[in-house]
Scaffold this active site. Structure first.
Site, mmCIF file in Angstrom:
data_model
loop_
_atom_site.group_PDB
_atom_site.id
_atom_site.type_symbol
_atom_site.label_atom_id
_atom_site.label_comp_id
_atom_site.label_asym_id
_atom_site.label_seq_id
_atom_site.Cartn_x
_atom_site.Cartn_y
_atom_site.Cartn_z
ATOM 1 N N ASP A 89 0.061 5.091 1.079
ATOM 2 C CA ASP A 89 -0.062 5.975 2.237
ATOM 3 C C ASP A 89 -0.099 5.155 3.531
ATOM 4 O OD1 ASP A 89 -1.102 8.845 0.981
ATOM 5 O OD2 ASP A 89 -1.749 7.106 -0.170
ATOM 6 N N ASP B 256 0.867 -1.163 0.000
ATOM 7 C CA ASP B 256 0.000 0.000 0.000
ATOM 8 C C ASP B 256 0.914 1.224 0.000
ATOM 9 O OD1 ASP B 256 -2.367 1.595 0.339
ATOM 10 O OD2 ASP B 256 -1.885 1.721 2.474
#
Length: 221
Positions: A12, A10
């Site tokens: 952020d 991922d």
């Protein structure tokens, strides 16, 4: 030989700490409306909820409902797009971990719910993390996480089987997407986890407190 053929992250709260610039964007909007700024602790808790989540935290749902929410959201995104990589940095230890993957010729990539118009110019500035093999953004496909399609697409682009891939993320949707794709999953305990939510219930295969712990575990494979 490594147990995994690839690692996906991922963005952020996992690969990059983007909260400083996301926070600056929402606080800019709050400033223009003479509203109190959000503290860093609140920004980090809700950073995964995107622009709308940040605006709700800043204005409150009741007041936000009486305002031009699309205009506020666009103002936040415009400011953020102009300041993508000012306070944002790779998490401590991430540069070294990515370097170790590159040295071992293990492909890595990003699967994020951040839209491409933000993801791609942001990653173009992150010279410290070279050789990203694939970037799948929120609008790359019709589906987004927690749907497994973005993760399966990333594996296809890298030429690896999903079952030979590790997915690392800091939100339950990351773990749900990874599990649905048949991957092994790891929780990024250093990310934007809500302290009121018990990540042990997410069903991940692994959880690490920091990137150094992930790197140490990987080195033992």
């Amino acid at each position: 030989m490594p147990h995994f053929a690839a690692v996906l992250f991922d963005l952020d709260g996992t690969l990059l700490d983007t909260a400083p610039d996301l926070g600056a964007a929402v606080n800019h909007v709050l400033d223009t409306h003479a509203m109190p700024r959000l503290p860093d602790a609140v920004i980090r808790r809700i950073a995964s909820d995107g622009a709308l989540g940040l605006l709700k935290a800043g204005f409150g749902e009741e007041q936000l409902a009486q305002m031009d929410t699309p205009e506020l959201r666009q103002a936040l995104l415009d400011y953020y797009a102009a300041h993508l990589y000012e306070g944002t940095r790779p998490y401590p230890g991430m540069v070294e971990f990515i370097a170790s993957l590159n040295q071992a010729a293990i492909p890595w990539g990003i699967v994020t719910n951040k839209p491409a118009f933000l993801t791609e110019p942001l990653m173009a500035q992150v010279d410290e993390l070279p050789h990203c093999g694939v970037i799948v953004s929120a609008d790359t496909l019709p589906q987004r996480k927690p749907h497994p399609a973005p993760l399966l697409y990333a594996c296809a682009q890298l030429g690896v089987e999903p079952t030979a891939c590790l997915y690392v993320g800091d939100h339950i949707r990351d773990i749900e997407a990874g599990r649905a794709a048949g991957m092994q999953t790891a929780i990024a305990g250093w990310g934007y986890l809500d302290p009121l939510e018990n990540s042990a219930h997410w069903g991940a295969d692994l959880q690490f407190a920091d990137v150094s712990s992930l790197h140490a575990w990987w080195s033992q494979l």
